[in-house]
Design a protein around this motif. Structure first.
Motif, short mmCIF file in Angstrom:
data_model
loop_
_atom_site.label_atom_id
_atom_site.label_comp_id
_atom_site.label_asym_id
_atom_site.label_seq_id
_atom_site.Cartn_x
_atom_site.Cartn_y
_atom_site.Cartn_z
N ARG A 1 -1.43 -9.73 5.28
CA ARG A 1 -0.82 -10.88 4.61
C ARG A 1 -0.73 -10.67 3.10
O ARG A 1 0.23 -11.09 2.46
N ARG A 2 -1.73 -10.03 2.54
CA ARG A 2 -1.70 -9.78 1.09
C ARG A 2 -0.63 -8.75 0.74
O ARG A 2 0.00 -8.87 -0.31
N VAL A 3 -0.42 -7.78 1.60
CA VAL A 3 0.65 -6.81 1.37
C VAL A 3 2.01 -7.50 1.40
O VAL A 3 2.86 -7.28 0.53
N ALA B 1 2.55 -10.63 0.78
CA ALA B 1 2.62 -11.48 -0.41
C ALA B 1 3.06 -10.66 -1.63
O ALA B 1 3.90 -11.12 -2.41
N LEU B 2 2.52 -9.49 -1.78
CA LEU B 2 2.90 -8.63 -2.91
C LEU B 2 4.37 -8.21 -2.82
O LEU B 2 5.08 -8.16 -3.83
N VAL B 3 4.83 -7.92 -1.61
CA VAL B 3 6.23 -7.55 -1.42
C VAL B 3 7.13 -8.74 -1.77
O VAL B 3 8.17 -8.57 -2.42
N LEU B 4 6.74 -9.94 -1.37
CA LEU B 4 7.54 -11.13 -1.68
C LEU B 4 7.63 -11.38 -3.18
O LEU B 4 8.69 -11.73 -3.70
N VAL B 5 6.53 -11.18 -3.89
CA VAL B 5 6.56 -11.35 -5.35
C VAL B 5 7.48 -10.29 -5.98
O VAL B 5 8.25 -10.59 -6.88
N GLY B 6 7.40 -9.08 -5.46
CA GLY B 6 8.30 -8.03 -5.96
C GLY B 6 9.77 -8.37 -5.72
O GLY B 6 10.62 -8.19 -6.60
N LEU B 7 10.07 -8.91 -4.54
CA LEU B 7 11.45 -9.32 -4.25
C LEU B 7 11.89 -10.49 -5.13
O LEU B 7 13.04 -10.55 -5.55
N SER C 1 13.67 -17.39 -5.90
CA SER C 1 12.49 -16.72 -6.45
C SER C 1 11.28 -17.65 -6.44
O SER C 1 10.17 -17.22 -6.12
N VAL C 2 11.50 -18.90 -6.77
CA VAL C 2 10.41 -19.87 -6.74
C VAL C 2 9.87 -20.01 -5.32
O VAL C 2 8.65 -19.99 -5.10
N ALA C 3 10.76 -20.11 -4.35
CA ALA C 3 10.33 -20.23 -2.96
C ALA C 3 9.56 -18.99 -2.50
O ALA C 3 8.53 -19.11 -1.82
N LEU C 4 10.03 -17.81 -2.88
CA LEU C 4 9.34 -16.58 -2.49
C LEU C 4 7.93 -16.52 -3.09
O LEU C 4 6.98 -16.12 -2.42
N VAL C 5 7.80 -16.92 -4.34
CA VAL C 5 6.48 -16.91 -4.98
C VAL C 5 5.56 -17.94 -4.33
O VAL C 5 4.37 -17.67 -4.12
N LEU C 6 6.08 -19.10 -3.96
CA LEU C 6 5.25 -20.11 -3.29
C LEU C 6 4.77 -19.62 -1.93
O LEU C 6 3.60 -19.80 -1.57
N VAL C 7 5.65 -18.99 -1.16
CA VAL C 7 5.25 -18.44 0.13
C VAL C 7 4.23 -17.32 -0.06
O VAL C 7 3.23 -17.22 0.67
N ALA C 8 4.43 -16.49 -1.07
CA ALA C 8 3.49 -15.41 -1.35
C ALA C 8 2.12 -15.97 -1.73
O ALA C 8 1.09 -15.45 -1.28
N ALA C 9 2.11 -17.02 -2.53
CA ALA C 9 0.83 -17.64 -2.92
C ALA C 9 0.13 -18.21 -1.70
O ALA C 9 -1.09 -18.07 -1.55
N TRP C 10 0.88 -18.84 -0.80
CA TRP C 10 0.28 -19.39 0.40
C TRP C 10 -0.29 -18.28 1.28
O TRP C 10 -1.40 -18.40 1.81
N LEU C 11 0.45 -17.19 1.44
CA LEU C 11 -0.04 -16.06 2.25
C LEU C 11 -1.31 -15.47 1.64
O LEU C 11 -2.26 -15.14 2.35
#
Length: 63
Positions: free
Chosen positions: A4-6, A8-14, A46-56
């Motif tokens: 899940r952390r991997v 999350a990091l990919v989502l922040v990168g995207l 981008s905001v949505a991706l970061v929020l999902v990444a934070a949740w993951l």
């Protein structure tokens, strides 16, 4: 590292990668920051991706 952390990091990168690439689909300005910078509807992805990444990231912590 937890899977899940991997993800999350990919989502922040995207999310970061999306910001300079979204110019053709930006849409209306939602918040003007200056004469040359504004938050547009396409930036919300981008905001949505970061929020999902934070949740993951957070949910993998409590497992």
């Amino acid at each position: 590292m937890d899977r899940r952390r991997v993800v999350a990091l990919v989502l922040v990168g995207l999310a970061i990668l999306w910001l300079p690439l979204n110019q053709p689909v930006e849409g209306p300005q939602l918040l003007r920051l200056s004469e040359t910078h504004a938050v547009t509807t396409a930036d919300l992805l981008s905001v949505a991706l970061v929020l999902v990444a934070a949740w993951l990231w957070w949910s993998s912590r409590s497992r």
